[in-house]
Design a protein around this motif. Structure first.
Motif, PDB file in Angstrom:
ATOM      1  N   ILE A  74       0.840  -1.204   0.000  1.00 20.60           N
ATOM      2  CA  ILE A  74       0.000   0.000   0.000  1.00 20.60           C
ATOM      3  C   ILE A  74       0.870   1.248   0.000  1.00 20.60           C
ATOM      4  O   ILE A  74       0.619   2.196  -0.757  1.00 20.60           O
ATOM      5  CB  ILE A  74      -0.938  -0.010   1.219  1.00 20.60           C
ATOM      6  N   LEU A  75       1.912   1.261   0.822  1.00 26.89           N
ATOM      7  CA  LEU A  75       2.789   2.428   0.897  1.00 26.89           C
ATOM      8  C   LEU A  75       3.530   2.646  -0.423  1.00 26.89           C
ATOM      9  O   LEU A  75       3.651   3.786  -0.883  1.00 26.89           O
ATOM     10  CB  LEU A  75       3.787   2.265   2.049  1.00 26.89           C
ATOM     11  N   LYS A  76       3.989   1.567  -1.033  1.00 28.27           N
ATOM     12  CA  LYS A  76       4.654   1.693  -2.338  1.00 28.27           C
ATOM     13  C   LYS A  76       3.695   2.283  -3.365  1.00 28.27           C
ATOM     14  O   LYS A  76       4.064   3.165  -4.135  1.00 28.27           O
ATOM     15  CB  LYS A  76       5.144   0.333  -2.822  1.00 28.27           C
ATOM     16  N   GLY A  77       2.480   1.774  -3.379  1.00 28.98           N
ATOM     17  CA  GLY A  77       1.481   2.300  -4.310  1.00 28.98           C
ATOM     18  C   GLY A  77       1.206   3.767  -4.065  1.00 28.98           C
ATOM     19  O   GLY A  77       1.079   4.555  -5.009  1.00 28.98           O
ATOM     20  N   TYR A  78       1.121   4.127  -2.786  1.00 37.02           N
ATOM     21  CA  TYR A  78       0.878   5.530  -2.449  1.00 37.02           C
ATOM     22  C   TYR A  78       2.017   6.407  -2.954  1.00 37.02           C
ATOM     23  O   TYR A  78       1.788   7.456  -3.550  1.00 37.02           O
ATOM     24  CB  TYR A  78       0.718   5.687  -0.928  1.00 37.02           C
ATOM     25  N   PHE A  79       3.255   5.981  -2.677  1.00 32.62           N
ATOM     26  CA  PHE A  79       4.398   6.779  -3.125  1.00 32.62           C
ATOM     27  C   PHE A  79       4.471   6.874  -4.654  1.00 32.62           C
ATOM     28  O   PHE A  79       4.755   7.935  -5.203  1.00 32.62           O
ATOM     29  CB  PHE A  79       5.705   6.212  -2.584  1.00 32.62           C
ATOM     30  N   GLU A  80       4.211   5.751  -5.329  1.00 31.91           N
ATOM     31  CA  GLU A  80       4.226   5.790  -6.794  1.00 31.91           C
ATOM     32  C   GLU A  80       3.189   6.780  -7.312  1.00 31.91           C
ATOM     33  O   GLU A  80       3.467   7.587  -8.197  1.00 31.91           O
ATOM     34  CB  GLU A  80       3.968   4.394  -7.362  1.00 31.91           C
ATOM     35  N   GLN A  81       1.986   6.713  -6.757  1.00 33.29           N
ATOM     36  CA  GLN A  81       0.912   7.606  -7.180  1.00 33.29           C
ATOM     37  C   GLN A  81       1.246   9.049  -6.822  1.00 33.29           C
ATOM     38  O   GLN A  81       1.108   9.956  -7.650  1.00 33.29           O
ATOM     39  CB  GLN A  81      -0.397   7.184  -6.510  1.00 33.29           C
ATOM     40  N   SER A  82       1.683   9.256  -5.585  1.00 34.57           N
ATOM     41  CA  SER A  82       1.970  10.603  -5.112  1.00 34.57           C
ATOM     42  C   SER A  82       3.091  11.246  -5.922  1.00 34.57           C
ATOM     43  O   SER A  82       2.989  12.402  -6.345  1.00 34.57           O
ATOM     44  CB  SER A  82       2.348  10.566  -3.630  1.00 34.57           C
ATOM     45  N   PHE A  83       4.161  10.502  -6.134  1.00 32.08           N
ATOM     46  CA  PHE A  83       5.284  11.073  -6.874  1.00 32.08           C
ATOM     47  C   PHE A  83       4.949  11.239  -8.357  1.00 32.08           C
ATOM     48  O   PHE A  83       5.438  12.166  -8.998  1.00 32.08           O
ATOM     49  CB  PHE A  83       6.556  10.257  -6.668  1.00 32.08           C
ATOM     50  N   ALA A  84       4.093  10.371  -8.881  1.00 31.80           N
ATOM     51  CA  ALA A  84       3.657  10.534 -10.269  1.00 31.80           C
ATOM     52  C   ALA A  84       2.838  11.821 -10.399  1.00 31.80           C
ATOM     53  O   ALA A  84       3.010  12.580 -11.367  1.00 31.80           O
ATOM     54  CB  ALA A  84       2.837   9.327 -10.719  1.00 31.80           C
ATOM     55  N   GLU A  85       1.957  12.065  -9.419  1.00 30.65           N
ATOM     56  CA  GLU A  85       1.175  13.311  -9.435  1.00 30.65           C
ATOM     57  C   GLU A  85       2.092  14.518  -9.297  1.00 30.65           C
ATOM     58  O   GLU A  85       1.929  15.524  -9.989  1.00 30.65           O
ATOM     59  CB  GLU A  85       0.152  13.305  -8.293  1.00 30.65           C
ATOM     60  N   ARG A  86       3.060  14.417  -8.393  1.00 31.19           N
ATOM     61  CA  ARG A  86       3.997  15.525  -8.195  1.00 31.19           C
ATOM     62  C   ARG A  86       4.787  15.775  -9.482  1.00 31.19           C
ATOM     63  O   ARG A  86       5.000  16.919  -9.877  1.00 31.19           O
ATOM     64  CB  ARG A  86       4.956  15.225  -7.034  1.00 31.19           C
ATOM     65  N   ARG A  87       5.231  14.694 -10.107  1.00 29.75           N
ATOM     66  CA  ARG A  87       5.993  14.834 -11.353  1.00 29.75           C
ATOM     67  C   ARG A  87       5.135  15.517 -12.419  1.00 29.75           C
ATOM     68  O   ARG A  87       5.590  16.437 -13.113  1.00 29.75           O
ATOM     69  CB  ARG A  87       6.448  13.464 -11.853  1.00 29.75           C
ATOM     70  N   ALA A  88       3.879  15.076 -12.523  1.00 39.48           N
ATOM     71  CA  ALA A  88       2.987  15.687 -13.515  1.00 39.48           C
ATOM     72  C   ALA A  88       2.757  17.163 -13.193  1.00 39.48           C
ATOM     73  O   ALA A  88       2.762  18.010 -14.102  1.00 39.48           O
ATOM     74  CB  ALA A  88       1.655  14.934 -13.552  1.00 39.48           C
ATOM     75  N   ASN A  89       2.579  17.473 -11.900  1.00 37.83           N
ATOM     76  CA  ASN A  89       2.390  18.870 -11.505  1.00 37.83           C
ATOM     77  C   ASN A  89       3.630  19.707 -11.818  1.00 37.83           C
ATOM     78  O   ASN A  89       3.527  20.825 -12.346  1.00 37.83           O
ATOM     79  CB  ASN A  89       2.064  18.977 -10.014  1.00 37.83           C
ATOM     80  N   THR A 122       5.931  20.741   0.288  1.00 37.38           N
ATOM     81  CA  THR A 122       5.142  19.650   0.857  1.00 37.38           C
ATOM     82  C   THR A 122       5.826  18.324   0.566  1.00 37.38           C
ATOM     83  O   THR A 122       6.552  18.166  -0.399  1.00 37.38           O
ATOM     84  CB  THR A 122       3.722  19.627   0.278  1.00 37.38           C
ATOM     85  N   SER A 123       5.547  17.406   1.432  1.00 37.52           N
ATOM     86  CA  SER A 123       6.085  16.056   1.296  1.00 37.52           C
ATOM     87  C   SER A 123       4.914  15.096   1.150  1.00 37.52           C
ATOM     88  O   SER A 123       3.877  15.290   1.788  1.00 37.52           O
ATOM     89  CB  SER A 123       6.894  15.705   2.541  1.00 37.52           C
ATOM     90  N   PRO A 124       5.085  14.054   0.370  1.00 38.21           N
ATOM     91  CA  PRO A 124       4.009  13.051   0.301  1.00 38.21           C
ATOM     92  C   PRO A 124       3.686  12.469   1.673  1.00 38.21           C
ATOM     93  O   PRO A 124       2.562  12.101   1.952  1.00 38.21           O
ATOM     94  CB  PRO A 124       4.575  11.972  -0.621  1.00 38.21           C
ATOM     95  N   LEU A 125       4.674  12.424   2.568  1.00 40.29           N
ATOM     96  CA  LEU A 125       4.422  11.911   3.911  1.00 40.29           C
ATOM     97  C   LEU A 125       3.569  12.865   4.732  1.00 40.29           C
ATOM     98  O   LEU A 125       2.831  12.436   5.617  1.00 40.29           O
ATOM     99  CB  LEU A 125       5.741  11.652   4.637  1.00 40.29           C
TER     100      LEU A 125
END
Length: 147
Positions: A74-89, A122-125
């Motif tokens: 779950i945490l890996k998925g969250y980080f992948e999603q979060s960082f993908a969103e951050r990258r897109a932003n 901001t941090s994903p955490l």
């Protein structure tokens, strides 16, 4: 003197167990047999109890490992999603910054830079909230995790 015997050593002679001075009654024989059977039964019971404890510990360990693996997934998925969103932003913001620079639009440059800095702060955490709540959720066997 026997071979390899020093003068200070004595040879002990006699019977190892000694002789039986009385006859063993059936009651004594039955009592000895009962003691032997009881000791064997106790040994078997202790072995069964300890084997059950080991099985219980193995089951507990397996369940905990599975919970850890689930949380990790779950945490890996969250980080992948979060960082993908951050990258897109960031990609979108830097693209807008390039456009603002080409157009020499100082207000747009200022706004885009503020957006980049805000996201960078901001941090994903930080979005996860209080980490003690996460620990409590991980410790809760009734916690339902959405994958």
């Amino acid at each position: 003197m026997a071979l390899n015997q020093t003068p200070d050593q004595k040879v002990h002679e006699g019977e190892v167990l000694g002789s039986v001075k009385r006859t063993i009654s059936a009651v004594d024989g039955f009592g000895a047999l009962s003691q032997l059977v009881n000791a064997a039964q106790e040994c078997i019971e202790i072995h069964a109890v300890e084997q059950t404890k080991r099985a219980r510990l193995h089951t507990y360990a397996s369940a905990e490992v599975q919970r850890i693996k689930t949380a990790e997934s779950i945490l890996k998925g969250y980080f992948e999603q979060s960082f993908a969103e951050r990258r897109a932003n960031f990609d979108a913001l830097f693209s807008r910054l390039d456009q603002a620079l080409e157009q020499d639009n100082t207000q747009a440059i200022s706004d885009v830079l503020r957006g980049i800095v805000d996201i960078a702060k901001t941090s994903p955490l930080a979005d996860l909230g209080d980490l003690s709540q996460i620990r409590a959720a991980l410790d809760d066997p009734d916690q339902v995790w959405d994958l």
